[in-house]
Every structure is written in structure tokens, then in C-alpha cells.
Design an enzyme around this catalytic site. Structure first.
Site, PDB file in Angstrom:
ATOM      1  N   ALA A 198       0.513  -1.101   0.142  1.00  0.00           N
ATOM      2  CA  ALA A 198       0.229  -0.148  -0.050  1.00  0.00           C
ATOM      3  C   ALA A 198       1.020   1.415  -0.186  1.00  0.00           C
ATOM      4  CB  ALA A 198      -1.058   0.175   1.097  1.00  0.00           C
ATOM      5  N   ASP A 199       0.298   2.396  -0.222  1.00  0.00           N
ATOM      6  CA  ASP A 199       1.292   3.848  -0.186  1.00  0.00           C
ATOM      7  C   ASP A 199       0.361   4.212  -0.199  1.00  0.00           C
ATOM      8  OD1 ASP A 199       3.915   5.042  -1.128  1.00  0.00           O
ATOM      9  OD2 ASP A 199       2.149   6.054  -2.000  1.00  0.00           O
TER      10      ASP A 199
END
Length: 193
Positions: A76-77
């Protein structure tokens, strides 16, 4: 719940203690692996949700050759988006203070891109949450940054910390997305994976 995932060894590739805490809330077994140094730059042509989607996919690509046949990798970011500009992790304390001054008294968007990867398939999605900030005084910004040192947080703040208590006047969307992982949407996607 999520019995469809029993065939997988679930791996969260994240250095974020908040993401670890949120994924643990789904009551699934998973392991954590620290992220290697991943280049978090992105093509200048990308904007909004395209940016964290791209970076979450790049993080997944960095692990591809270490995956086993039964691995389910979660990457994720998160970014903060305001007036067509990205606010990622601040470079230093002065940068963090400048970011908070820019967010002060405005509504910004927190966007998290998530990628689920197995040897057979890859699914990516992005979730956006609108966050309203009260006007913040310089001494409030200084206090928060000097005491909490939010250098590992997009937009230089953690909604679950002091600045969130005194600064966030409202939000539209997932609170957990603002913490760094849109856990309800992740649950929905994992059910289908």
C-alpha cells in the site's frame, strides 16, 4: 471469516505500525516483511489516485521474485492531495511544518492505493477520504511536529495523534484510510480474491 484465504500465506509488506494494527483487526493470520528500499518516485504524468496505485504496484514488483506459489502479498501507499499537489512524507521537520501550514484551514484528500498480489493474479484499488482541517496556529504546528516528529506520515500528520484531535473538524469517507489502510475495502477485496 475469509476462509477463502486459507490457501494463502498472507504477507504484509509494510514498515507502517498503523497498517499492521489495522490488518490485525481483520482476525486473519499474516506475517510482516519490511519493505526493501523501493523507489517511490512516479511519472510526472500521474495525478491523484494514480500515484499511490503506481507506487503500491512498484512495491509489489520489488517482492515478486521472493514470492512463493501460495503467497498473497499486500502492499500500500498513501498520499495527501491538495490543489493538484502531492504531499508525501516530509523530508525534514521544516518540510513537515510547511505541509501542515498548507493543509491548515482547508479540505484535502487522503488517497491510499492498495495492491494484492499472488502468483496467479494482481488486484489494485484506491480509496479516497476528504479531510477538513481547522485553521492551525504556528505554535500548534510547531508543538505537534517537534513532539511527534511525523516524518513517516503522508502530509506530515497522523489523524490518530494530537494534531488529529485538535485539527480535524470532519471527514467524508474511511477514517482508517486516513490512518493508512482502507480496511473495509480491503476486507471486501480479500473476500473476492
Amino acid at each position: 471469516m475469509l476462509s477463502n484465504l486459507q490457501k494463502y500465506e498472507i504477507l504484509l509488506a509494510s514498515n507502517s505500525p498503523r497498517r499492521r494494527e489495522l490488518l490485525a483487526g481483520l482476525d486473519i493470520e499474516y506475517s510482516v516483511t519490511a519493505l526493501p528500499e523501493v523507489d517511490e518516485s512516479y511519472p510526472a504524468t500521474l495525478s491523484g489516485e494514480e500515484i499511490p496505485l503506481y507506487i503500491s504496484q512498484e512495491k509489489a514488483a520489488a517482492y515478486r521474485n521472493q514470492m512463493k506459489e501460495n503467497t498473497l502479498l499486500i502492499t500500500a501507499d498513501t498520499i495527501v492531495w491538495l490543489d493538484g499537489r502531492v504531499y508525501g512524507k516530509p523530508h525534514d521537520l521544516d518540510d513537515a511544518k510547511a505541509m501542515l501550514r498548507a493543509l491548515s484551514g482547508k479540505t484535502h484528500t487522503v488517497i491510499t492505493g492498495v495492491t494484492l498480489t499472488s502468483m496467479q493474479k494482481q488486484v489494485s484499488f484506491a480509496v479516497s477520504t476528504e479531510v477538513d482541517f481547522a485553521p492551525l496556529a504556528d505554535d500548534e504546528i510547531d508543538y505537534y511536529v517537534d513532539r511527534y516528529r511525523p516524518l513517516d506520515k503522508a502530509g506530515a500528520y497522523g489523524v490518530q495523534e494530537w494534531i488529529g484531535y485538535i485539527g480535524v473538524t470532519g471527514l467524508h469517507g474511511s477514517y482508517y484510510n486516513v490512518m493508512g489502510l482502507p480496511i473495509q475495502r480491503l476486507y471486501t477485496e480479500l473476500k473476492k480474491f
